[in-house]
Design a protein around this motif. Structure first.
Motif, short mmCIF file in Angstrom:
data_model
loop_
_atom_site.label_atom_id
_atom_site.label_comp_id
_atom_site.label_asym_id
_atom_site.label_seq_id
_atom_site.Cartn_x
_atom_site.Cartn_y
_atom_site.Cartn_z
N TYR A 24 0.86 -1.18 0.00
CA TYR A 24 0.00 0.00 0.00
C TYR A 24 0.89 1.23 0.00
O TYR A 24 1.80 1.36 0.83
N GLU A 26 1.04 5.31 0.24
CA GLU A 26 0.30 6.47 0.77
C GLU A 26 0.88 7.77 0.23
O GLU A 26 2.10 7.90 0.06
N GLY A 132 -2.90 3.90 -3.11
CA GLY A 132 -3.54 2.63 -3.42
C GLY A 132 -2.55 1.48 -3.35
O GLY A 132 -1.43 1.64 -2.87
N TYR A 133 -3.00 0.33 -3.84
CA TYR A 133 -2.19 -0.88 -3.81
C TYR A 133 -1.48 -1.11 -5.15
O TYR A 133 -2.02 -0.78 -6.20
#
Length: 146
Positions: A24, A26, A132-133
């Protein structure tokens, strides 16, 4: 097609990273849990398999993803040719190129391990614009190329 081969993480700086299933990313931080993450211009490091292959071609053995402490190992795009300011969509994430290459710091475990480090010449750094991932196999799309 440009894509992600591996997402790599480490808890300490200057050491090879280990691959994870997904990460993830950020805004104002980078890859959650990575030692290099933080609110600065080098939140995420990327290195292409093409650059790793150059090291293998000159006889460096045992190279794999994360060996040069890159967060993302990619394939299909010459990262170091992207101008600063280029935005890319990688998986769910949008990131912007902030730096091409870097100075290798003294006592670099990667340089000690493999005898040379391609990261200072061909690695790139980005900051996260949309979080997101990212996982292996995710496509890399160049959004803007300043």
């Amino acid at each position: 097609m440009a894509k992600v081969l591996a997402v790599n993480i480490s808890e300490t700086k200057g050491v090879p990273k280990v691959s994870i299933e997904k990460g993830y990313f950020e805004v104002d931080h980078g890859l959650v849990g990575d030692a290099h993450a933080g609110n600065w211009h080098r939140q995420v490091s990327l290195l292409g398999q093409e650059s790793i292959d150059k090291m293998t071609a000159v006889g460096v053995d045992g190279l794999c993803t994360g060996k040069f402490a890159e967060n993302l190992t990619t394939e299909g795009v010459l990262l170091f040719e992207l101008p600063i300011g280029t935005r890319m969509k990688v998986g769910e994430v949008t990131m912007e190129v902030t730096q091409i290459g870097k100075e290798c710091h003294a006592g670099c475990a990667i340089r000690d391990l493999v005898g040379d480090c391609v990261m200072p010449r061909e690695g790139i750094f980005t900051k996260i614009i949309i979080p997101g991932y990212i996982k292996p196999g995710d496509e890399i799309e160049i959004i803007t190329n300043k």
